[in-house]
Design a protein around this motif. Structure first.
Motif, PDB file in Angstrom:
ATOM      1  N   PRO A  58      45.796  62.325  55.184  1.00  0.00           N
ATOM      2  CA  PRO A  58      46.465  61.025  55.015  1.00  0.00           C
ATOM      3  C   PRO A  58      45.496  59.861  55.158  1.00  0.00           C
ATOM      4  O   PRO A  58      45.612  58.854  54.447  1.00  0.00           O
ATOM      5  N   ALA A  59      44.538  60.004  56.066  1.00  0.00           N
ATOM      6  CA  ALA A  59      43.530  58.950  56.211  1.00  0.00           C
ATOM      7  C   ALA A  59      42.720  58.812  54.928  1.00  0.00           C
ATOM      8  O   ALA A  59      42.368  57.705  54.508  1.00  0.00           O
ATOM      9  N   GLY A  60      42.428  59.944  54.275  1.00  0.00           N
ATOM     10  CA  GLY A  60      41.700  59.905  53.014  1.00  0.00           C
ATOM     11  C   GLY A  60      42.487  59.226  51.912  1.00  0.00           C
ATOM     12  O   GLY A  60      41.919  58.514  51.071  1.00  0.00           O
ATOM     13  N   VAL A  61      43.802  59.436  51.903  1.00  0.00           N
ATOM     14  CA  VAL A  61      44.654  58.765  50.924  1.00  0.00           C
ATOM     15  C   VAL A  61      44.576  57.255  51.110  1.00  0.00           C
ATOM     16  O   VAL A  61      44.427  56.492  50.141  1.00  0.00           O
ATOM     17  N   ALA A  62      44.671  56.798  52.356  1.00  0.00           N
ATOM     18  CA  ALA A  62      44.617  55.360  52.642  1.00  0.00           C
ATOM     19  C   ALA A  62      43.277  54.771  52.218  1.00  0.00           C
ATOM     20  O   ALA A  62      43.212  53.668  51.641  1.00  0.00           O
ATOM     21  N   ILE A  63      42.191  55.513  52.473  1.00  0.00           N
ATOM     22  CA  ILE A  63      40.861  55.031  52.082  1.00  0.00           C
ATOM     23  C   ILE A  63      40.757  54.957  50.562  1.00  0.00           C
ATOM     24  O   ILE A  63      40.221  53.986  50.013  1.00  0.00           O
ATOM     25  N   ALA A  64      41.278  55.952  49.865  1.00  0.00           N
ATOM     26  CA  ALA A  64      41.223  55.952  48.402  1.00  0.00           C
ATOM     27  C   ALA A  64      41.970  54.750  47.831  1.00  0.00           C
ATOM     28  O   ALA A  64      41.489  54.091  46.893  1.00  0.00           O
ATOM     29  N   LEU A  65      43.132  54.446  48.388  1.00  0.00           N
ATOM     30  CA  LEU A  65      43.934  53.339  47.872  1.00  0.00           C
ATOM     31  C   LEU A  65      43.336  51.977  48.182  1.00  0.00           C
ATOM     32  O   LEU A  65      43.710  50.975  47.561  1.00  0.00           O
ATOM     33  N   SER A  66      42.406  51.935  49.135  1.00  0.00           N
ATOM     34  CA  SER A  66      41.760  50.662  49.468  1.00  0.00           C
ATOM     35  C   SER A  66      40.442  50.467  48.729  1.00  0.00           C
ATOM     36  O   SER A  66      39.801  49.427  48.865  1.00  0.00           O
ATOM     37  N   ASP A  67      40.043  51.471  47.929  1.00  0.00           N
ATOM     38  CA  ASP A  67      38.778  51.415  47.188  1.00  0.00           C
ATOM     39  C   ASP A  67      39.077  50.913  45.779  1.00  0.00           C
ATOM     40  O   ASP A  67      39.611  51.634  44.941  1.00  0.00           O
ATOM     41  N   ASN A  68      38.709  49.651  45.502  1.00  0.00           N
ATOM     42  CA  ASN A  68      39.064  49.042  44.223  1.00  0.00           C
ATOM     43  C   ASN A  68      38.455  49.792  43.039  1.00  0.00           C
ATOM     44  O   ASN A  68      39.095  49.942  41.986  1.00  0.00           O
ATOM     45  N   GLY A  69      37.231  50.268  43.197  1.00  0.00           N
ATOM     46  CA  GLY A  69      36.594  51.005  42.110  1.00  0.00           C
ATOM     47  C   GLY A  69      37.331  52.294  41.809  1.00  0.00           C
ATOM     48  O   GLY A  69      37.531  52.649  40.637  1.00  0.00           O
ATOM     49  N   LEU A  70      37.753  52.991  42.844  1.00  0.00           N
ATOM     50  CA  LEU A  70      38.493  54.238  42.669  1.00  0.00           C
ATOM     51  C   LEU A  70      39.865  53.973  42.073  1.00  0.00           C
ATOM     52  O   LEU A  70      40.324  54.697  41.181  1.00  0.00           O
ATOM     53  N   VAL A  71      40.506  52.918  42.545  1.00  0.00           N
ATOM     54  CA  VAL A  71      41.829  52.563  42.024  1.00  0.00           C
ATOM     55  C   VAL A  71      41.753  52.268  40.525  1.00  0.00           C
ATOM     56  O   VAL A  71      42.660  52.611  39.760  1.00  0.00           O
ATOM     57  N   ASP A  72      40.658  51.652  40.084  1.00  0.00           N
ATOM     58  CA  ASP A  72      40.486  51.390  38.653  1.00  0.00           C
ATOM     59  C   ASP A  72      40.459  52.698  37.854  1.00  0.00           C
ATOM     60  O   ASP A  72      41.020  52.771  36.751  1.00  0.00           O
ATOM     61  N   THR A  73      39.820  53.734  38.407  1.00  0.00           N
ATOM     62  CA  THR A  73      39.786  55.022  37.703  1.00  0.00           C
ATOM     63  C   THR A  73      41.174  55.658  37.671  1.00  0.00           C
ATOM     64  O   THR A  73      41.513  56.349  36.708  1.00  0.00           O
ATOM     65  N   PHE A  74      41.972  55.426  38.712  1.00  0.00           N
ATOM     66  CA  PHE A  74      43.345  55.945  38.720  1.00  0.00           C
ATOM     67  C   PHE A  74      44.141  55.324  37.570  1.00  0.00           C
ATOM     68  O   PHE A  74      44.839  56.024  36.827  1.00  0.00           O
ATOM     69  N   ALA A  75      44.040  54.014  37.447  1.00  0.00           N
ATOM     70  CA  ALA A  75      44.806  53.302  36.428  1.00  0.00           C
ATOM     71  C   ALA A  75      44.361  53.692  35.025  1.00  0.00           C
ATOM     72  O   ALA A  75      45.178  53.766  34.092  1.00  0.00           O
ATOM     73  N   GLU A  76      43.054  53.943  34.861  1.00  0.00           N
ATOM     74  CA  GLU A  76      42.552  54.330  33.545  1.00  0.00           C
ATOM     75  C   GLU A  76      43.030  55.731  33.152  1.00  0.00           C
ATOM     76  O   GLU A  76      43.414  55.964  32.007  1.00  0.00           O
ATOM     77  N   ALA A  77      42.993  56.659  34.110  1.00  0.00           N
ATOM     78  CA  ALA A  77      43.357  58.048  33.806  1.00  0.00           C
ATOM     79  C   ALA A  77      44.860  58.241  33.749  1.00  0.00           C
ATOM     80  O   ALA A  77      45.345  59.081  32.965  1.00  0.00           O
ATOM     81  N   LEU A  78      45.610  57.503  34.562  1.00  0.00           N
ATOM     82  CA  LEU A  78      47.059  57.700  34.673  1.00  0.00           C
ATOM     83  C   LEU A  78      47.758  56.348  34.666  1.00  0.00           C
ATOM     84  O   LEU A  78      48.146  55.825  35.721  1.00  0.00           O
ATOM     85  N   PRO A  79      47.895  55.739  33.489  1.00  0.00           N
ATOM     86  CA  PRO A  79      48.553  54.430  33.422  1.00  0.00           C
ATOM     87  C   PRO A  79      49.941  54.481  34.056  1.00  0.00           C
ATOM     88  O   PRO A  79      50.702  55.426  33.861  1.00  0.00           O
ATOM     89  N   GLY A  80      50.239  53.453  34.858  1.00  0.00           N
ATOM     90  CA  GLY A  80      51.537  53.403  35.517  1.00  0.00           C
ATOM     91  C   GLY A  80      51.615  54.260  36.766  1.00  0.00           C
ATOM     92  O   GLY A  80      52.709  54.476  37.290  1.00  0.00           O
ATOM     93  N   TYR A  81      50.451  54.717  37.256  1.00  0.00           N
ATOM     94  CA  TYR A  81      50.467  55.535  38.473  1.00  0.00           C
ATOM     95  C   TYR A  81      51.032  54.724  39.638  1.00  0.00           C
ATOM     96  O   TYR A  81      50.988  53.485  39.645  1.00  0.00           O
ATOM     97  N   THR A  82      51.533  55.424  40.639  1.00  0.00           N
ATOM     98  CA  THR A  82      51.993  54.788  41.874  1.00  0.00           C
ATOM     99  C   THR A  82      51.244  55.402  43.048  1.00  0.00           C
ATOM    100  O   THR A  82      50.556  56.429  42.901  1.00  0.00           O
ATOM    101  N   SER A  83      51.380  54.818  44.208  1.00  0.00           N
ATOM    102  CA  SER A  83      50.714  55.357  45.390  1.00  0.00           C
ATOM    103  C   SER A  83      51.174  56.781  45.674  1.00  0.00           C
ATOM    104  O   SER A  83      50.433  57.585  46.238  1.00  0.00           O
ATOM    105  N   GLY A  84      52.399  57.127  45.255  1.00  0.00           N
ATOM    106  CA  GLY A  84      52.895  58.474  45.450  1.00  0.00           C
ATOM    107  C   GLY A  84      52.164  59.517  44.617  1.00  0.00           C
ATOM    108  O   GLY A  84      52.239  60.716  44.900  1.00  0.00           O
ATOM    109  N   ASP A  85      51.450  59.068  43.586  1.00  0.00           N
ATOM    110  CA  ASP A  85      50.664  59.988  42.763  1.00  0.00           C
ATOM    111  C   ASP A  85      49.306  60.290  43.376  1.00  0.00           C
ATOM    112  O   ASP A  85      48.590  61.167  42.879  1.00  0.00           O
ATOM    113  N   VAL A  86      48.943  59.570  44.441  1.00  0.00           N
ATOM    114  CA  VAL A  86      47.633  59.763  45.073  1.00  0.00           C
ATOM    115  C   VAL A  86      47.791  60.785  46.196  1.00  0.00           C
ATOM    116  O   VAL A  86      48.315  60.486  47.267  1.00  0.00           O
ATOM    117  N   SER A  87      47.341  61.991  45.947  1.00  0.00           N
ATOM    118  CA  SER A  87      47.488  63.065  46.928  1.00  0.00           C
ATOM    119  C   SER A  87      46.299  63.162  47.872  1.00  0.00           C
ATOM    120  O   SER A  87      46.361  63.863  48.880  1.00  0.00           O
TER     121      SER A  87
END
Length: 497
Positions: A58-87
């Motif tokens: 869970p700590a890793g999930v929180a860190i991933a969601l706070s990383d703007n560069g990583l979040v950009d890759t989430f949006a590019e790969a999975l448009p419309g993703y939500t925090s629930g999609d971040v495992s």
């Protein structure tokens, strides 16, 4: 695992999500429909690597969601993703227990039994270099980590983390920035080596082998270069031989696969690994370096080559359909799947999927299959599942040209000899190429042979003397021959004439 195996990699979390969508219900490892396992077995693979089954952080999930560069890759790969999609990253392991979301240990045991019923081995992950910041060892065995100081944390907050009142280094390799969702284990710690053995013995009771993440980071030279004095005294013995020998005392046939880079594959094989990533062949194919560099690699020691694992994609690399394009992927697949060593297929590769999913995401985007590529892979896998490609003898062929033929060196050829005979010729260039190809079979003189390529629907008849002395071969750009060489029975009357 048998020689020269095919390994099928599944990104477990999003794969189960996809299976669930097809079924119209939630699916865990223990209740995957039989048809899904049947489809994987039908590829002819020998083992399945269920990537990412251990407990996520869970700590890793929180860190991933706070990383703007990583979040950009989430949006590019999975448009419309939500925090629930971040495992969370499967390589930020909270504990080496199968995640409840995936079905827990009981679910994995059922999945393993289903695979075994189909003759498939099971490969899981082991991450030797780091764990999640909320792994039990942080509280129970802080001495197995690389520590920093308050000053380190203030000066370089991207490389250090405060956990339970102690400053720990984030995991890293010597060439890139630290991974902020994990903390660094100390490869020089005797206690860590004992703990790693205990962990691997626990894992080995649940599967048939492990893929070891960034395995070269634990080699003494690499670790000393990365961490210097922070690691403490350099041990006399290497990490991997101690760990691997201890596991094999209880599990003699347990398979070790190394994710390996920086030309350290041979060193890791010497330390006990059965297979190491062949990033060299991958890079040569991606970068279109031509035939000579590939020929040089394939001319290397056969024992070394037998310990490599060839691939066109995996969860860390771009999708092959995006990286190679339609034409070049086919000849690259023929090259990678018919050389010595293990061969890795990534789930989705056979469908021509183009989107690489960041490992922190638990859901794939909807993508359409490339029907022509699906058809090609079905034909290719039907050919290479033949036993000779696993247990036969592989040999590089001589290819030669003539004074006015500058393209002859663009062709590479090799054979497999076993219960059947195969001749493979590939053109790794954007130009038509021709050469005289000689096969290493001495018993062909005076006979005729039919050469059959089921991947391209081709059929030729050739004299054995031509095959032995030098058969003319011409191939267009990025084309291949994958030829089964069958003797033609000649009636005695024709033989006398």
């Amino acid at each position: 695992m048998i020689a020269n195996p095919f390994v099928y990699e599944i990104n477990t979390w999003p794969w189960l999500h996809d299976v669930g969508e097809r079924c119209g219900r939630d699916v865990a490892l223990g209740d995957v429909p039989a048809g899904e396992w049947d489809a994987i077995a039908a590829t002819g693979c020998d083992a399945v690597w269920l990537m990412g089954v251990w407990q996520r952080s869970p700590a890793g999930v929180a860190i991933a969601l706070s990383d703007n560069g990583l979040v950009d890759t989430f949006a590019e790969a999975l448009p419309g993703y939500t925090s629930g999609d971040v495992s969370g990253s499967p390589y930020a392991v909270r504990d080496y227990v199968v995640d409840d979301h995936l079905g827990g240990p009981a679910g994995l045991a059922l999945a393993r039994a289903e695979l075994a019923r189909r003759g498939l081995s099971l490969i899981l992950d082991f991450v030797p270099n780091h764990v999640a910041a909320d792994h039990p060892w942080v509280a129970q065995h802080p001495e197995v980590f690389i520590h920093g100081t308050t000053e380190d944390l203030q000066q370089d907050p991207a490389s250090y983390l405060e956990v339970d009142g102690q400053v720990l280094a984030n995991g890293k390799d010597p060439y890139f920035a630290a991974w902020t969702d994990v903390v660094q284990l100390n490869a020089f710690s005797p206690l860590l080596r004992t703990a790693a053995i205990d962990t691997l013995l626990q894992i080995a009771s649940q599967c048939d082998g492990v893929r070891c993440d960034m395995a070269m980071l634990m080699m003494n030279d690499v670790f000393a270069r990365t961490w210097g004095d922070r690691a403490g005294p350099r041990p006399r013995n290497e990490y991997w031989p101690i760990v691997i020998r201890a596991v094999r005392r209880e599990h003699p046939d347990f398979v070790f696969i190394a994710e390996a880079y920086w030309d350290l594959e041979a060193g890791l094989q010497d330390q006990g690994f059965d297979y190491c990533y062949d990033k060299g062949l991958y890079d040569k194919l991606v970068e279109q370096q031509g035939a000579d560099p590939v020929r040089g690699l394939l001319a290397d020691d056969r024992r070394y080559q037998s310990g490599l694992i060839r691939f066109l994609e995996n969860h860390d690399e771009p999708r092959a359909a995006a990286e190679f394009g339609d034409g070049r992927q086919r000849v690259a697949a023929v090259t990678a799947f018919t050389t010595l060593g293990a061969r890795l297929i990534h789930d989705g590769q056979l469908r021509g999927l183009t989107t690489r999913l960041p490992v922190q995401l638990g859901r794939y985007p909807h993508q359409s299959d490339d029907t022509e590529l699906v058809d090609f892979y079905q034909k290719l896998l039907a050919v290479v599942r033949e036993e000779t490609f696993r247990t036969g003898r592989w040999q590089l062929c001589d290819t030669r040209g003539w004074p006015d033929n500058p393209t002859s060196q663009d062709l590479i050829a090799w054979t497999w000899t076993g219960s059947t005979r195969w001749l493979v010729v590939v053109n790794l260039s954007a130009e038509t190429a021709s050469a005289a190809v000689s096969v290493p079979w001495d018993d062909m003189r005076g006979k005729e042979f039919e050469l059959i390529d089921d991947t391209r629907g081709l059929r030729f008849t050739r004299k054995g003397d031509d095959l032995r002395n030098g058969m003319f071969v011409e191939l267009g750009p990025w084309l291949w021959h994958l030829l089964r060489v069958d003797p033609i029975d000649t009636p005695p009357s024709e033989e006398r004439s």
